[in-house]
Scaffold this motif. Structure first.
Motif, PDB file in Angstrom:
ATOM      1  N   CYS A   1       0.937  -1.294  -0.075  1.00 10.90           N
ATOM      2  CA  CYS A   1       0.063  -0.080  -0.103  1.00 10.90           C
ATOM      3  C   CYS A   1       0.704   1.230   0.045  1.00 10.90           C
ATOM      4  CB  CYS A   1      -0.900   0.047   1.137  1.00 10.90           C
ATOM      5  SG  CYS A   1      -2.202   1.353   1.208  1.00 10.90           S
ATOM      6  N   PRO A   2       1.459   1.580  -1.264  1.00 14.69           N
ATOM      7  CA  PRO A   2       2.215   2.808  -1.190  1.00 14.69           C
ATOM      8  C   PRO A   2       1.788   4.056  -0.680  1.00 14.69           C
ATOM      9  CG  PRO A   2       2.317   1.706  -3.427  1.00 14.69           C
ATOM     10  CD  PRO A   2       1.042   0.859  -2.467  1.00 14.69           C
ATOM     11  N   ALA A   3       0.377   4.197  -0.700  1.00 12.32           N
ATOM     12  CA  ALA A   3      -0.164   5.441  -0.222  1.00 12.32           C
ATOM     13  C   ALA A   3      -0.046   5.663   1.392  1.00 12.32           C
ATOM     14  CB  ALA A   3      -1.551   5.486  -0.394  1.00 12.32           C
ATOM     15  N   LEU A   4       0.230   4.102   2.022  1.00 10.75           N
ATOM     16  CA  LEU A   4       0.314   4.496   3.404  1.00 10.75           C
ATOM     17  C   LEU A   4       1.935   4.178   4.061  1.00 10.75           C
ATOM     18  CD1 LEU A   4      -2.396   2.468   4.853  1.00 10.75           C
ATOM     19  CD2 LEU A   4      -2.164   4.689   4.685  1.00 10.75           C
ATOM     20  N   ALA A   5       2.865   4.101   2.887  1.00  9.68           N
ATOM     21  CA  ALA A   5       4.347   3.854   3.179  1.00  9.68           C
ATOM     22  C   ALA A   5       4.822   5.031   3.900  1.00  9.68           C
ATOM     23  CB  ALA A   5       5.114   3.641   1.904  1.00  9.68           C
ATOM     24  N   PRO A   6       4.655   6.293   3.574  1.00 12.04           N
ATOM     25  CA  PRO A   6       5.230   7.075   4.899  1.00 12.04           C
ATOM     26  C   PRO A   6       4.602   7.214   6.028  1.00 12.04           C
ATOM     27  CG  PRO A   6       4.484   8.416   2.531  1.00 12.04           C
ATOM     28  CD  PRO A   6       4.066   6.809   2.755  1.00 12.04           C
ATOM     29  N   LEU A   7       3.397   6.793   6.275  1.00 16.82           N
ATOM     30  CA  LEU A   7       2.703   6.616   7.402  1.00 16.82           C
ATOM     31  C   LEU A   7       3.494   5.549   8.262  1.00 16.82           C
ATOM     32  CD1 LEU A   7       0.585   7.490   9.868  1.00 16.82           C
ATOM     33  CD2 LEU A   7      -0.828   5.997   8.538  1.00 16.82           C
TER      34      LEU A   7
END
Length: 101
Positions: free
Chosen positions: A73-79
């Motif tokens: 889930c790249p959209a959550l990777a920074p989180l």
């Protein structure tokens, strides 16, 4: 529950936690859980700095395998990679989910 929800910045109005406490849970067990599991997250919301939280995280990955969540889930990777004591400030998929009127 609220500590984790807040760390994710997930909208309160969309969050409902269902927990199951085992039968016969004593007050001492509940107090211990609060002191040793919940309390450290108050000052370390992502569990990166407190030695006890860090040890629990490492014990869940004994073979040091790649954490697949950021890859899936790249959209959550920074989180998921967040390791500050401050709330994550970047964009999240649920930003803009307005509270019901």
């Amino acid at each position: 529950q609220e500590l984790h929800r807040a760390a994710l910045r997930f909208p309160r109005h969309r969050f409902h936690f269902v927990g199951v406490d085992p039968p016969g849970l004593t007050a001492a067990v509940t107090q211990g859980e609060t002191a040793h599991s919940a309390k450290p997250f108050e000052s370390d919301p992502y569990g990166c700095h407190d030695a006890g939280l860090r040890a629990k995280r490492e014990a869940r990955n004994p073979f040091r395998r790649t954490v697949s969540y950021p890859l899936g889930c790249p959209a959550l990777a920074p989180l998921i990679s967040q390791c500050l004591r401050l709330p994550y400030g970047g964009p999240l998929p649920w930003d803009g989910w307005a509270a019901p009127r």
